[in-house]
Enzyme design. Sequence first.
Site, PDB file in Angstrom:
ATOM      1  N   CYS A 102       3.594  27.194 -22.112  1.00 17.69           N
ATOM      2  CA  CYS A 102       2.472  26.197 -21.905  1.00 17.69           C
ATOM      3  C   CYS A 102       1.413  26.291 -22.865  1.00 17.69           C
ATOM      4  O   CYS A 102       0.428  25.466 -23.026  1.00 17.69           O
ATOM      5  CB  CYS A 102       1.957  26.573 -20.706  1.00 17.69           C
ATOM      6  N   GLU A 120       7.737  22.203 -23.706  1.00 19.88           N
ATOM      7  CA  GLU A 120       8.914  23.376 -23.561  1.00 19.88           C
ATOM      8  C   GLU A 120       9.950  22.505 -22.945  1.00 19.88           C
ATOM      9  O   GLU A 120      10.763  23.214 -22.194  1.00 19.88           O
ATOM     10  CB  GLU A 120       8.158  24.418 -22.744  1.00 19.88           C
ATOM     11  N   HIS A 146      -5.380  27.247 -17.753  1.00 27.39           N
ATOM     12  CA  HIS A 146      -4.056  26.637 -17.453  1.00 27.39           C
ATOM     13  C   HIS A 146      -3.441  26.595 -16.084  1.00 27.39           C
ATOM     14  O   HIS A 146      -4.000  27.821 -15.137  1.00 27.39           O
ATOM     15  CB  HIS A 146      -3.219  27.621 -18.157  1.00 27.39           C
TER      16      HIS A 146
HETATM   17  N1  CAA Z   1      -0.505  28.350   4.908  1.00 25.36           N
HETATM   18  C1  CAA Z   1      -1.230  28.786   4.088  1.00 25.36           C
HETATM   19  N2  CAA Z   1      -1.047  29.658   2.918  1.00 25.36           N
HETATM   20  C2  CAA Z   1       0.355  30.018   2.812  1.00 25.36           C
HETATM   21  C3  CAA Z   1       1.223  29.608   3.995  1.00 25.36           C
HETATM   22  C4  CAA Z   1       0.656  28.717   5.112  1.00 25.36           C
HETATM   23  N3  CAA Z   1       1.587  28.304   6.035  1.00 25.36           N
HETATM   24  N4  CAA Z   1       2.363  30.216   3.525  1.00 25.36           N
HETATM   25  C5  CAA Z   1       2.324  30.888   2.463  1.00 25.36           C
HETATM   26  N5  CAA Z   1       0.925  30.523   1.936  1.00 25.36           N
HETATM   27  C6  CAA Z   1       0.505  31.189   0.743  1.00 25.36           C
HETATM   28  C7  CAA Z   1       1.105  32.557   0.345  1.00 25.36           C
HETATM   29  O1  CAA Z   1       0.228  33.457   0.988  1.00 25.36           O
HETATM   30  C8  CAA Z   1       0.657  32.657  -1.026  1.00 25.36           C
HETATM   31  O2  CAA Z   1      -0.548  32.698  -1.544  1.00 25.36           O
HETATM   32  P1  CAA Z   1      -1.340  34.096  -2.132  1.00 25.36           P
HETATM   33  O3  CAA Z   1      -0.544  34.146  -3.164  1.00 25.36           O
HETATM   34  O4  CAA Z   1      -2.769  33.632  -2.268  1.00 25.36           O
HETATM   35  O5  CAA Z   1      -0.953  35.147  -0.947  1.00 25.36           O
HETATM   36  C9  CAA Z   1       1.003  31.020  -1.456  1.00 25.36           C
HETATM   37  O6  CAA Z   1       0.767  30.327  -0.455  1.00 25.36           O
HETATM   38  C10 CAA Z   1       2.460  31.091  -1.902  1.00 25.36           C
HETATM   39  O7  CAA Z   1       3.291  31.585  -1.202  1.00 25.36           O
HETATM   40  P2  CAA Z   1       4.512  32.490  -1.494  1.00 25.36           P
HETATM   41  O8  CAA Z   1       3.777  33.538  -2.511  1.00 25.36           O
HETATM   42  O9  CAA Z   1       5.262  32.912  -0.338  1.00 25.36           O
HETATM   43  O10 CAA Z   1       5.609  31.416  -2.512  1.00 25.36           O
HETATM   44  P3  CAA Z   1       6.639  31.708  -3.060  1.00 25.36           P
HETATM   45  O11 CAA Z   1       7.139  33.070  -3.341  1.00 25.36           O
HETATM   46  O12 CAA Z   1       7.745  30.830  -2.566  1.00 25.36           O
HETATM   47  O13 CAA Z   1       6.620  31.182  -4.470  1.00 25.36           O
HETATM   48  C11 CAA Z   1       5.795  31.546  -6.747  1.00 25.36           C
HETATM   49  C12 CAA Z   1       5.220  31.032  -5.567  1.00 25.36           C
HETATM   50  C13 CAA Z   1       6.126  32.541  -7.040  1.00 25.36           C
HETATM   51  C14 CAA Z   1       4.343  30.915  -7.722  1.00 25.36           C
HETATM   52  C15 CAA Z   1       6.641  30.133  -7.254  1.00 25.36           C
HETATM   53  O14 CAA Z   1       6.228  28.894  -6.885  1.00 25.36           O
HETATM   54  C16 CAA Z   1       7.077  30.255  -8.571  1.00 25.36           C
HETATM   55  O15 CAA Z   1       8.024  31.051  -9.109  1.00 25.36           O
HETATM   56  N6  CAA Z   1       6.485  29.170  -9.371  1.00 25.36           N
HETATM   57  C17 CAA Z   1       6.863  29.319 -10.784  1.00 25.36           C
HETATM   58  C18 CAA Z   1       6.074  30.360 -11.552  1.00 25.36           C
HETATM   59  C19 CAA Z   1       4.642  30.119 -11.894  1.00 25.36           C
HETATM   60  O16 CAA Z   1       4.130  29.003 -11.618  1.00 25.36           O
HETATM   61  N7  CAA Z   1       3.928  31.294 -12.034  1.00 25.36           N
HETATM   62  C20 CAA Z   1       2.403  31.084 -12.454  1.00 25.36           C
HETATM   63  C21 CAA Z   1       2.024  31.864 -13.506  1.00 25.36           C
HETATM   64  S1  CAA Z   1       3.118  31.781 -15.089  1.00 25.36           S
HETATM   65  C22 CAA Z   1       2.481  30.398 -15.876  1.00 25.36           C
HETATM   66  O17 CAA Z   1       1.323  29.985 -15.442  1.00 25.36           O
HETATM   67  C23 CAA Z   1       3.256  29.599 -16.788  1.00 25.36           C
HETATM   68  C24 CAA Z   1       3.853  28.303 -16.333  1.00 25.36           C
HETATM   69  O18 CAA Z   1       3.188  27.256 -15.942  1.00 25.36           O
HETATM   70  C25 CAA Z   1       5.229  28.436 -15.440  1.00 25.36           C
END
Ligand code: CAA
Length: 445
Positions: free
Chosen positions: A120, A83, A244
């Site tokens: 993916c 991709e 994945h």
């Molecule tokens: N200690 C321990 N854990 C902590 C922490 C700390 N100090 N601070 C945060 N966390 C945890 C949070 O609780 C969260 O875990 P849970 O979901 O289990 O509650 C985790 O760490 C991530 O924290 P946030 O949710 O606050 O993170 P974020 O909002 O900054 O971003 C995300 C997370 C939305 C996944 C972002 O990384 C993102 O947009 N990623 C790209 C999209 C993606 O990968 N999506 C996955 C499904 S789609 C897919 O699979 C296709 C692909 O390959 C893209």
Amino acid sequence: MTDVGIDAIEIWTGKLKLDLAETFAPEMGEDPEKYTKGLGLYASSFPDAHEDIVTMGANAAHRLMERKGLTPDDIGRIDVATESAFDNSKPVSTYIAGCLEQVYDEDFHHANKGERKFACISGTQSLDDAYNWIKAGRNRGRSALVVATDTALYARGDPGEATQGAGAVAMIVSEDPDLVELSTEQGYGSADETDFLKPNQQFPSVDGKRSMQVYLARMREALEDFESVAGDTHPDDYAFIPYHTPFPGMVRKAGLLGYRHMIRGTEYEDDLADAIDRQPREDEFDEREDYEEAIRDYMDDLKSTDQYQEWYGEAVDPTLDISREVGNWYTGSVHIARASALRHAAENDLDVTGDRLLVGSYGSGAQAEIHAETVQEGWREEIDALDVDEQIRNRYDISFEEYEQVHDRHNHEKTVEMEAFTEPSGEFVFTGRGAMDERVYEYVE
Ligand code: CAA
């Protein structure tokens, strides 16, 4: 019926490493444990100045062909899943074939080449294409080369920046495979979703939280569809469950959901009933919301049971070892999860010949696919031949300033000259652009 599956695999990681806890988190003003514990990631791989999806794919494919003693005449199709393509017409497979033709006397003129796109999941779809081609008897005794290659970069400042990665997985699909045989049974969960997309742009538009919900919903749908043809799944049926893996924290959620589904109505649910009660059934509730809340409570309880923890530690956690060190490789991610699990089996002297894997692939936009695989006798030799640990160890560890440079270097809208951090040796490298803006590659001894 002929057995068809993956005969061998090779992994090529981008040669640079961004340490998420030590280097990235402090610059983002974040707690390092958000990465290491929350997302479950320690580092991301990045391509050096002379690397891109073509070099990483061609290098993985070259090593694989050398190891298996294959030449272009043995290959009847080259399917590339990505991709991160940089051309809307000319497929990456032609570039990869062109690279390989620099080092072999024969050519790939009679091989069918293509490029698969569905986020993916296209890596697994390419495996399917190869499988179907062989099963249909159109392969003339030849194998297929499948390459999943990506530079998973997000725009600077996007939350997805924490989950970047770059690397390629090359796979040979053939009759009587040495690694895993693929099941004929498959399940799909597919719907028109706008959770993650790249409308003619390099970096994705992402609705991160929604993308996680869509992943889980489609994966569940695919599991139900798989069960409709293959029968009910049970935790004891599968040695490993590679999913994945955009980041390990996502798989933690998928694993819990999968386990709940698999134990429903089984002796495992009965065993747990004293400690955490039985699973809520929808027909016991008047309102859907109440049912969903009860399910969430059940899952919270289930997560901390020894029974679940033990299963997760054996069947799912070992699939995440490589991903933790390299980040998201998009099309290659589920294939490094399989490799990671089998590597764990080799390291722990587990005899998994004849054991089954349940493989959950996913692509945003969105589609999940589930199929089973049976581990073949030659698995140990194939897995022992991988040097992924060494590659991971040998990456050049970039500073944050260097990371900013590297991100710009691989940004298609910028022209950034950058000295390579590593010295290429025995590999294909990107050398610049030709008269028609095509990318040019050469082999460095
Ligand atoms: N200690 C321990 N854990 C902590 C922490 C700390 N100090 N601070 C945060 N966390 C945890 C949070 O609780 C969260 O875990 P849970 O979901 O289990 O509650 C985790 O760490 C991530 O924290 P946030 O949710 O606050 O993170 P974020 O909002 O900054 O971003 C995300 C997370 C939305 C996944 C972002 O990384 C993102 O947009 N990623 C790209 C999209 C993606 O990968 N999506 C996955 C499904 S789609 C897919 O699979 C296709 C692909 O390959 C893209």
